[in-house]
Design a protein around this motif. Structure first.
Motif, short mmCIF file in Angstrom:
data_model
loop_
_atom_site.label_atom_id
_atom_site.label_comp_id
_atom_site.label_asym_id
_atom_site.label_seq_id
_atom_site.Cartn_x
_atom_site.Cartn_y
_atom_site.Cartn_z
N THR A 1 0.85 -1.18 0.00
CA THR A 1 0.00 0.00 0.00
C THR A 1 0.89 1.24 0.00
O THR A 1 2.10 1.16 0.28
CB THR A 1 -0.91 0.05 1.23
OG1 THR A 1 -0.09 0.21 2.41
CG2 THR A 1 -1.75 -1.22 1.36
N ARG B 1 0.87 3.65 2.11
CA ARG B 1 1.33 3.88 3.47
C ARG B 1 2.50 2.97 3.84
O ARG B 1 3.51 3.43 4.38
CB ARG B 1 0.19 3.66 4.46
CG ARG B 1 0.53 3.95 5.92
CD ARG B 1 -0.70 3.70 6.79
NE ARG B 1 -0.46 4.07 8.18
CZ ARG B 1 0.13 3.29 9.07
NH1 ARG B 1 0.55 2.08 8.72
NH2 ARG B 1 0.31 3.70 10.32
N ASP B 2 2.38 1.69 3.50
CA ASP B 2 3.44 0.73 3.82
C ASP B 2 4.74 1.08 3.12
O ASP B 2 5.83 1.01 3.71
CB ASP B 2 3.01 -0.69 3.44
CG ASP B 2 1.89 -1.23 4.33
OD1 ASP B 2 1.70 -0.67 5.42
OD2 ASP B 2 1.21 -2.18 3.91
N LEU C 1 6.31 4.43 4.56
CA LEU C 1 6.90 4.29 5.89
C LEU C 1 8.27 3.61 5.86
O LEU C 1 9.05 3.75 6.79
CB LEU C 1 5.94 3.53 6.81
CG LEU C 1 4.72 4.33 7.28
CD1 LEU C 1 3.76 3.45 8.05
CD2 LEU C 1 5.16 5.53 8.12
N GLU D 1 10.68 6.53 6.00
CA GLU D 1 10.40 7.58 6.97
C GLU D 1 11.68 8.17 7.57
O GLU D 1 11.77 9.38 7.79
CB GLU D 1 9.50 7.04 8.08
CG GLU D 1 9.18 8.02 9.19
CD GLU D 1 8.30 9.18 8.75
OE1 GLU D 1 7.96 10.01 9.59
OE2 GLU D 1 7.97 9.29 7.55
N GLU E 1 -7.06 10.30 0.60
CA GLU E 1 -5.87 9.47 0.76
C GLU E 1 -4.61 10.31 0.87
O GLU E 1 -3.67 9.93 1.56
CB GLU E 1 -5.77 8.48 -0.40
CG GLU E 1 -6.87 7.43 -0.43
CD GLU E 1 -6.93 6.63 0.86
OE1 GLU E 1 -5.86 6.29 1.41
OE2 GLU E 1 -8.05 6.32 1.32
N LEU F 1 -2.09 10.00 4.07
CA LEU F 1 -0.67 9.70 3.87
C LEU F 1 0.20 10.80 4.47
O LEU F 1 1.19 10.51 5.17
CB LEU F 1 -0.37 9.54 2.38
CG LEU F 1 1.05 9.12 2.01
CD1 LEU F 1 1.36 7.73 2.57
CD2 LEU F 1 1.24 9.14 0.50
N VAL G 1 0.54 10.67 8.36
CA VAL G 1 1.30 9.59 9.01
C VAL G 1 2.80 9.74 8.76
O VAL G 1 3.60 9.02 9.36
CB VAL G 1 0.84 8.19 8.55
CG1 VAL G 1 -0.62 7.98 8.87
CG2 VAL G 1 1.11 7.95 7.08
N LEU G 2 3.19 10.67 7.89
CA LEU G 2 4.59 10.83 7.53
C LEU G 2 5.17 12.14 8.06
O LEU G 2 4.46 13.12 8.23
CB LEU G 2 4.76 10.83 6.01
CG LEU G 2 4.41 9.55 5.25
CD1 LEU G 2 4.46 9.82 3.75
CD2 LEU G 2 5.34 8.42 5.62
#
Length: 252
Positions: free
Chosen positions: A153, A155-156, A159, A162, A187, A191, A194-195
């Motif tokens: 994904t 997100r995966d 990360l 990161e 989306e 995203l 979370v980053l």
């Protein structure tokens, strides 16, 4: 006092056969030619006040090696503003060569999936000069010119980088690319939140209202927006786009 851009406009120059084109949802058969001379188009964007240019070698993305070398070099020879470039950059030799040629930021997509360690090493050696492109179709990251889909994904995949020193994440919703239906705000926001890496959004931007809405995501981590077809079709006036992204509420 001059306005300070809250979100950077990255006008897109996608090169195929030495010409500026736009695709619909990444399909090569849907290419529309908008300009014969990519360098002249880049000069136009610079003279209009753009502070960055986004260049992609579409043939390179599909073939795995940069094809439109002459066209990209011609852009670098005519503009003074930074150029970020991707498409067919699949190994360290490619990265080194394009940075040495004058590219300010190299964009890595397929390589980010196939060899994240190499991407991390490039980030260490070229601080602030490596971006990761995450192009999503059906919720999964696409690679090799969007012709194949990975199991990761957005997100995966994001990360994984990161703490690698990546300058930005270029996030594209392929299903919206070239459709003029607006970017995937939901989306993109998820995203970006979370980053800690700045996010550049791409795909579907079609109006000044889209750009105005994106400025509200700046505090979530959205650094920039890539606009292509809407600029070439005249749906978005370039001067108005720069004003909106600088915080000028011309919609009132």
């Amino acid at each position: 006092m001059e306005n300070i851009l809250t979100v950077i406009l990255y006008p897109a120059i996608d090169i195929n056969g030495g010409k500026c084109v736009r695709l619909l949802r990444g399909e090569r058969s849907s290419a529309t030619i908008y300009a014969i001379d990519p360098a002249a188009q880049a000069k136009y964007f610079q003279d209009a006040g753009c502070t960055y240019i986004h260049v992609v070698d579409l043939e390179g993305a599909f073939s795995g090696k940069v094809v439109n070398v002459a066209a990209v070099r011609s852009i670098l020879s005519i503009v003074d503003i930074p150029v970020q470039f991707g498409g067919g950059i699949r190994n360290r030799t490619h990265i080194d060569a394009w940075i040495n040629a004058g590219i300010s930021r190299v964009i890595l997509g397929t390589l980010a999936v196939s060899n994240p360690d190499l991407v991390a090493a490039a980030c260490r050696d070229y601080p602030g000069m490596i971006s990761v492109s995450i192009d999503v179709r059906g919720g999964k990251a696409a690679i090799q010119g969007w012709t194949k889909t990975s199991k990761l994904t957005a997100r995966d995949l994001a990360l994984k980088f990161e703490d690698a020193g990546v300058a930005s994440i270029v996030f594209t919703d392929i299903d919206r690319d070239g459709t003029m239906k607006g970017p995937n705000f939901k989306e993109t926001k998820i995203l970006a939140q979370v980053l800690s890496i700045p996010v550049i959004v791409s795909g579907g931007v079609s109006s000044i209202k889209d750009l105005s809405k994106l400025t509200k995501l700046n505090s979530d981590g959205v650094e920039g927006v890539i606009v292509g077809r809407a600029l070439y079709d005249g749906r978005i006036n370039l001067n108005n786009a720069l004003r909106v992204l600088a915080g000028d509420n011309i919609l009132c």
